[in-house]
Design a protein around this motif. Structure first.
Motif: not given
Length: 293
Positions: A31, A74, A78, A82-83, A178, A216, A219
């Motif tokens: 991501l 989201t 996350l 991935h954030d 998720p 992910p 997203a």
């Protein structure tokens, strides 16, 4: 200017904007690599923090509510790899991280940036067109319409209906969830013509996700669509969402007796105290009732 370079990525702050660039390490998530470089204006920040650990620390950005379509779509679900608002920091760079935090905090204070919510997106969201294959389908978005195509693993309810094309004008909400434990995740679109929801496994407007590596990435599709929908806190959206019974309208003619009008005044007062009616709306509604008395 403040800069911190780590395996996970590089953060640079020039006084007005934070430039978040993902690293090239093999452990950087799909991501983050697909999202690419992210520019965060200072006005979108509510705060920044640094948490130290024995071996590693973590820089965290706190964005203002409603500023980021990715965060909106989201729901803040996350996880850390991935954030994009988090950066892992090695222990030998703790001093740099603390300096970085001080520079951003000082800028927030000098510019007197409020930390409250906003009614317009301050980050652009992922670029389009984009297409992601995960779970039981493929989701594509070109900026004007979403197309959902089904894999052979999809349930008959989806396969039999065939590919779906959803014009952006028909989409009222988008959600990415998720996979958690034994509960599968999903990418779901709420469409005007089909407000009722069935489980994502059977919903032709949803892609079911099974907890695999590419989940992910869905997203990104959610965020790209979210960025092009009306902001949920925009004045027009708030007014549209107001229940009809809460609208500041005069009492109906059948209630023109004195006691009914008194009850109406009490109701308006309660709506005003609870924040449903603004001062102006309350004054107009109260004046209309008093005229009838």
């Amino acid at each position: 200017m403040a800069e911190i370079i780590q395996k996970d990525g590089t953060w640079v702050f020039d006084g007005d904007t934070l430039r978040l660039t993902p690293g090239r390490d093999k452990n950087v998530s799909l991501l983050r690599r697909e999202l690419g470089e992210l520019l965060v204006p200072l006005g979108a920040l509510a705060g920044i923090s640094f948490e130290q650990g024995k071996k590693q620390g973590r820089l965290r950005l706190r964005l203002r509510d409603g500023a980021d379509p990715l965060l909106q779509a989201t729901g803040g679900r996350l996880t850390e790899p991935h954030d994009p608002s988090q950066l892992t920091v090695e222990s030998d760079r703790y001093g740099v991280a603390e300096y970085f935090v001080d520079e951003v905090r000082n800028a927030l204070l000098l510019d007197q940036v409020p930390s409250g919510p906003v009614d317009a997106y301050l980050l652009p969201g992922p670029s389009v067109p984009l297409s992601v294959s995960a779970g039981d389908g493929v989701a594509s978005f070109d900026g004007e319409r979403v197309r959902l195509e089904w894999k052979w693993q999809a349930e008959d309810a989806k396969s039999a209906a065939g590919p779906r094309t959803l014009p952006l004008a028909d989409i009222v909400a988008v959600e990415w969830q998720p996979t958690v434990g034994l509960d599968n995740g999903h990418l779901r679109f709420t469409v005007r013509a089909a407000p009722s929801k069935v489980p994502p496994k059977y919903d032709p407007n949803a892609v079911e996700l099974w907890g695999f590596k590419r989940d992910p990435l869905m997203a990104l599709v959610a965020a790209a669509v979210q960025a092009r929908l009306p902001h949920p806190s925009a004045p027009a959206a708030v007014e549209e969402a107001r229940p009809a019974e809460q609208a500041p309208v005069p009492a109906p003619a059948a209630e023109d007796d004195h006691d009914a009008l008194l009850r109406r005044l009490r109701e308006l007062g309660e709506l005003h105290r609870s924040g449903v009616l603004t001062d102006e709306e309350f004054a107009l509604a109260k004046q209309a009732v008093l005229k009838r008395m």
